[in-house]
Design a protein around this motif. Structure first.
Motif, PDB file in Angstrom:
ATOM      1  N   LEU A 490      28.419  96.614-100.961  1.00 49.54           N
ATOM      2  CA  LEU A 490      26.973  96.828-101.100  1.00 49.54           C
ATOM      3  C   LEU A 490      26.423  95.636-101.859  1.00 49.54           C
ATOM      4  O   LEU A 490      26.813  95.375-102.989  1.00 49.54           O
ATOM      5  N   THR A 491      25.522  94.898-101.229  1.00 47.85           N
ATOM      6  CA  THR A 491      25.061  93.636-101.811  1.00 47.85           C
ATOM      7  C   THR A 491      23.549  93.547-101.856  1.00 47.85           C
ATOM      8  O   THR A 491      22.845  94.243-101.106  1.00 47.85           O
ATOM      9  N   ASP A 492      23.053  92.690-102.726  1.00 43.58           N
ATOM     10  CA  ASP A 492      21.625  92.399-102.735  1.00 43.58           C
ATOM     11  C   ASP A 492      21.285  91.559-101.501  1.00 43.58           C
ATOM     12  O   ASP A 492      22.078  90.757-101.037  1.00 43.58           O
ATOM     13  N   TYR A 493      20.083  91.756-100.996  1.00 43.25           N
ATOM     14  CA  TYR A 493      19.636  91.051 -99.796  1.00 43.25           C
ATOM     15  C   TYR A 493      19.371  89.586-100.121  1.00 43.25           C
ATOM     16  O   TYR A 493      18.773  89.250-101.134  1.00 43.25           O
ATOM     17  N   ARG A 494      19.850  88.727 -99.244  1.00 44.62           N
ATOM     18  CA  ARG A 494      19.538  87.313 -99.295  1.00 44.62           C
ATOM     19  C   ARG A 494      19.147  86.880 -97.884  1.00 44.62           C
ATOM     20  O   ARG A 494      19.805  87.222 -96.916  1.00 44.62           O
ATOM     21  N   GLU A 495      18.085  86.096 -97.816  1.00 46.46           N
ATOM     22  CA  GLU A 495      17.483  85.740 -96.534  1.00 46.46           C
ATOM     23  C   GLU A 495      18.477  85.158 -95.543  1.00 46.46           C
ATOM     24  O   GLU A 495      18.443  85.457 -94.338  1.00 46.46           O
ATOM     25  N   GLN A 496      19.393  84.324 -96.037  1.00 48.96           N
ATOM     26  CA  GLN A 496      20.312  83.644 -95.121  1.00 48.96           C
ATOM     27  C   GLN A 496      21.397  84.560 -94.567  1.00 48.96           C
ATOM     28  O   GLN A 496      22.144  84.170 -93.655  1.00 48.96           O
ATOM     29  N   MET A 497      21.485  85.795 -95.088  1.00 48.10           N
ATOM     30  CA  MET A 497      22.400  86.772 -94.489  1.00 48.10           C
ATOM     31  C   MET A 497      21.987  87.105 -93.054  1.00 48.10           C
ATOM     32  O   MET A 497      22.826  87.521 -92.248  1.00 48.10           O
ATOM     33  N   GLU A 498      20.703  86.910 -92.760  1.00 48.53           N
ATOM     34  CA  GLU A 498      20.209  87.181 -91.407  1.00 48.53           C
ATOM     35  C   GLU A 498      20.925  86.298 -90.388  1.00 48.53           C
ATOM     36  O   GLU A 498      21.050  86.670 -89.212  1.00 48.53           O
ATOM     37  N   ASN A 499      21.378  85.111 -90.813  1.00 49.32           N
ATOM     38  CA  ASN A 499      22.098  84.199 -89.924  1.00 49.32           C
ATOM     39  C   ASN A 499      23.554  84.598 -89.733  1.00 49.32           C
ATOM     40  O   ASN A 499      24.239  84.045 -88.860  1.00 49.32           O
ATOM     41  N   MET A 500      24.029  85.548 -90.552  1.00 49.39           N
ATOM     42  CA  MET A 500      25.452  85.836 -90.598  1.00 49.39           C
ATOM     43  C   MET A 500      25.814  87.238 -90.116  1.00 49.39           C
ATOM     44  O   MET A 500      26.876  87.440 -89.534  1.00 49.39           O
ATOM     45  N   PHE A 501      24.953  88.215 -90.402  1.00 47.71           N
ATOM     46  CA  PHE A 501      25.246  89.609 -90.090  1.00 47.71           C
ATOM     47  C   PHE A 501      24.042  90.292 -89.450  1.00 47.71           C
ATOM     48  O   PHE A 501      22.901  89.871 -89.635  1.00 47.71           O
ATOM     49  N   ASP A 502      24.336  91.392 -88.772  1.00 44.96           N
ATOM     50  CA  ASP A 502      23.298  92.327 -88.369  1.00 44.96           C
ATOM     51  C   ASP A 502      23.125  93.285 -89.539  1.00 44.96           C
ATOM     52  O   ASP A 502      23.928  94.205 -89.731  1.00 44.96           O
ATOM     53  N   ILE A 503      22.095  93.043 -90.338  1.00 42.83           N
ATOM     54  CA  ILE A 503      21.911  93.805 -91.575  1.00 42.83           C
ATOM     55  C   ILE A 503      21.555  95.249 -91.243  1.00 42.83           C
ATOM     56  O   ILE A 503      20.689  95.521 -90.404  1.00 42.83           O
ATOM     57  N   GLY A 504      22.234  96.164 -91.906  1.00 39.48           N
ATOM     58  CA  GLY A 504      22.030  97.593 -91.683  1.00 39.48           C
ATOM     59  C   GLY A 504      23.122  98.208 -90.851  1.00 39.48           C
ATOM     60  O   GLY A 504      23.351  99.425 -90.921  1.00 39.48           O
ATOM     61  N   THR A 505      23.810  97.382 -90.051  1.00 40.01           N
ATOM     62  CA  THR A 505      24.936  97.897 -89.267  1.00 40.01           C
ATOM     63  C   THR A 505      26.251  97.200 -89.631  1.00 40.01           C
ATOM     64  O   THR A 505      27.302  97.845 -89.686  1.00 40.01           O
ATOM     65  N   GLU A 506      26.197  95.888 -89.884  1.00 40.74           N
ATOM     66  CA  GLU A 506      27.413  95.152 -90.235  1.00 40.74           C
ATOM     67  C   GLU A 506      27.530  94.935 -91.743  1.00 40.74           C
ATOM     68  O   GLU A 506      28.619  94.628 -92.242  1.00 40.74           O
ATOM     69  N   ILE A 507      26.438  95.050 -92.446  1.00 37.82           N
ATOM     70  CA  ILE A 507      26.445  94.921 -93.907  1.00 37.82           C
ATOM     71  C   ILE A 507      25.249  95.699 -94.455  1.00 37.82           C
ATOM     72  O   ILE A 507      24.204  95.777 -93.797  1.00 37.82           O
ATOM     73  N   ILE A 508      25.406  96.271 -95.633  1.00 48.77           N
ATOM     74  CA  ILE A 508      24.354  97.078 -96.245  1.00 48.77           C
ATOM     75  C   ILE A 508      23.829  96.349 -97.475  1.00 48.77           C
ATOM     76  O   ILE A 508      24.609  95.933 -98.342  1.00 48.77           O
ATOM     77  N   CYS A 509      22.492  96.226 -97.539  1.00 47.01           N
ATOM     78  CA  CYS A 509      21.857  95.476 -98.621  1.00 47.01           C
ATOM     79  C   CYS A 509      20.820  96.329 -99.336  1.00 47.01           C
ATOM     80  O   CYS A 509      20.202  97.215 -98.745  1.00 47.01           O
TER      81      CYS A 509
END
Length: 565
Positions: A490-509
């Protein structure tokens, strides 16, 4: 102490006797007089190929004769025997490079720079034998270093094409940096040939390193030199001079904040320097500093080290936890930076307040925030920063402010998981900050990244992450290492995560600290949903985010660049 006696004939100084304690006297010329010094002049000197380096002025007879024979040849004189020079009333000609440095390594650096400025011709040592006896460690060392440069004409041999073959070869700077093993493994996985050059003292411009570098270039013909975090690059620019003359691509792969490292290297850029940084926000700011070839490259993970099978290993029962956080409290790091920049106590309150403002500021580069927002908010503090700090102290101040912002932010986030009896792994600072906390929590001393952390992650139901303030838009390695082990983060959201994961399904922020308790509670109590995220996250990491993927991207980027240039 040596005592010098000038010996005269017909009112002309013809020799100098050097009387030393506990040693026989020496004469600069001795038997044979003028002819003995003339004899040191080279018989095969070629000013089209060589650069003459006199190692010791002697009586100046050979020196003067050489200048008559080769009036236009660049000439260097190395002589640190000030008492002899004073006795002879020596004054160096303006067109001669005079090196008087007591440090033999500094003397070699100066000669190397001079050599680079003079078409990289081979250094030709002209040795006064008496000076070898005066200080063999100094003059003998310089003789050997100069002689080595004559053994091969590396400047011409180094002019070969780079990144044009299907086979890639890299020259790795070996050091104790923690990711060098991963770089080697990535090279093996990709079929990249590599060799090492050993960095023993964090100083690339050291003559032993330069010699090894040049020898490896001739024998191995690498496509590029690669280092991590600009490690060991000398601030004097000797290495960059060599890179330019060798036309050798130089890859500096940053896995830490490049601004906190490159601060001292302004002006030391090169068209052959290629910087890869894990934070996209650094690309425009580094280009603004004159580094033209800058690329975005996220962090990666070693999926052979961080893997689900690690859960089967027996570990200490104290490691098992519903919620854990691995990280430094930053208390000591902040104080060390404050000590390093010598900030007066009267500015401490403003410093801490400035760091607090940085947390919520949209500005992501510490220096930009300090010089713009900081100047408006705390003018006296920033005036002191600008007028009293040298380069190193400014760097310490910026780093300290970043760590203090991280400390405050991290502590606020960690307090949001205290209802779940978390395990905190890190320094003693956590016991200081949470000593009055009534809710139960546990502490564990720091653990090793390589030997323990891969086995720690699988034994936490939720691995909590709150990112350092040095990466406001980027993410750290934990969001890759944890999923690689088949575990939940469980991680804090960082904008560049959008380039790496499908947020909400592959990683939870979480987007703010208030969201943390509900997210922790949900994923602790919903095994199916948690396992789905773990599976999809691991699949994404294995498909896109290993160190092998990162090395492959570096090589593809370099091949594209050199195919177009």
């Amino acid at each position: 102490m040596a005592r010098l006696t000038a010996l005269y004939e017909n009112n002309i100084c013809v020799d100098i006797e050097i009387k030393r304690e506990n040693a026989l006297p020496l004469n600069l010329l001795g038997t044979g007089g003028k002819n003995r010094e003339i004899a040191i002049l080279p018989k095969d000197f070629d000013e089209n190929k060589h650069l003459a380096v006199f190692l010791g002025y002697g009586m100046g007879i050979a020196f003067a004769e050489f200048r008559k024979q080769f009036p236009h040849a660049p000439l260097a004189l190395v002589d640190k025997e000030n008492d002899i020079l004073e006795t002879l009333h020596f004054s160096c000609p303006d067109d001669v490079l005079f090196i008087n440095d007591e440090d033999r390594h500094n003397a070699v650096k100066t000669l190397t720079r001079w050599q680079n400025q003079n078409q990289q011709k081979a250094l030709y040592p002209i040795v006064n034998p008496c000076y070898q006896r005066l200080d063999k460690d100094y003059y003998g060392y310089l003789r050997d270093q100069a002689t080595a440069s004559q053994k091969f004409n590396f400047w011409e041999k180094a002019k070969y094409t780079k990144f044009q073959s299907s086979e890639t070869k890299l020259l790795l700077i070996s050091s104790k940096y923690f990711l060098m093993g991963e770089v080697e493994s990535a090279c093996k996985n990709l079929g990249i040939k590599y060799r090492h050059i050993q960095l023993n003292n964090d100083e690339l411009a050291h003559s032993d390193f330069v010699k090894q570098l040049l020898e490896e270039i001739i024998s191995f013909k690498p496509d590029a030199l690669i280092t991590l975090n600009h490690l060991g690059v000398d601030r004097e620019g000797v290495l960059m001079d060599l890179i330019n003359k060798l036309e050798l691509p130089f890859i500096s792969w940053f896995v830490d904040n490049p601004h906190l490292i490159l601060y001292s290297y302004e002006g030391l850029t090169s068209p052959y320097l290629h910087i890869f940084t894990w934070d996209l926000d650094n690309v425009p700011s580094l280009k603004a500093r004159g580094f033209t070839n800058v690329y975005y490259l996220p962090l990666g993970t070693d999926a052979t080290r961080f893997q689900p099978a690690n859960k089967k290993k027996l570990i200490s029962p104290s490691w098992v936890s519903a919620v854990s956080f691995v990280g430094n409290s930053m208390i000591d790091k902040v104080q060390k930076r404050l000590d390093a920049c010598n900030l007066p106590q009267k500015f401490y309150d403003d410093f801490f307040a400035l760091a607090g403002c940085f947390i919520d500021s949209p500005k992501r580069i510490a220096e930009k925030f300090i010089l713009e927002d900081g100047k408006k908010l705390f003018p006296a503090l920033i005036q002191y920063y600008e007028e009293h700090f040298n380069t190193e102290e400014k760097l310490a101040f910026e780093t300290g402010m970043t760590w203090e912002a991280t400390r405050v932010y991290r502590l606020d986030c960690v307090k949001q998981i205290l209802d779940f009896n978390p395990l905190l792994v890190g320094d003693e600072g956590w016991n200081v900050f949470l000593k009055n906390e009534k809710r139960p929590w546990r502490w564990n001393e720091p653990i090793s990244y390589y030997d323990e952390l891969p086995y720690f992650y699988p034994h936490s139901t939720i691995n909590f992450n709150c990112t350092s303030m040095q990466m406001k838009g980027a993410s750290n390695q934990r969001i890759l290492d944890v999923p690689a082990t088949g575990s939940f983060v469980l991680t804090d959201y960082r904008e560049q995560m959008e380039n790496m994961f499908d947020i909400g399904t592959e990683i939870i922020c979480y987007n703010n600290k208030e969201e943390i308790p509900d997210l922790v509670k949900f994923y602790l109590n919903h095994d199916k949903e948690r396992e789905e995220v773990i599976q999809k996250g691991r699949e994404r990491v294995l498909k896109c985010h290993t160190w092998t993927h990162r090395m492959d991207e570096i090589i593809r980027t370099m091949k594209t660049f050199y195919a177009q240039n």
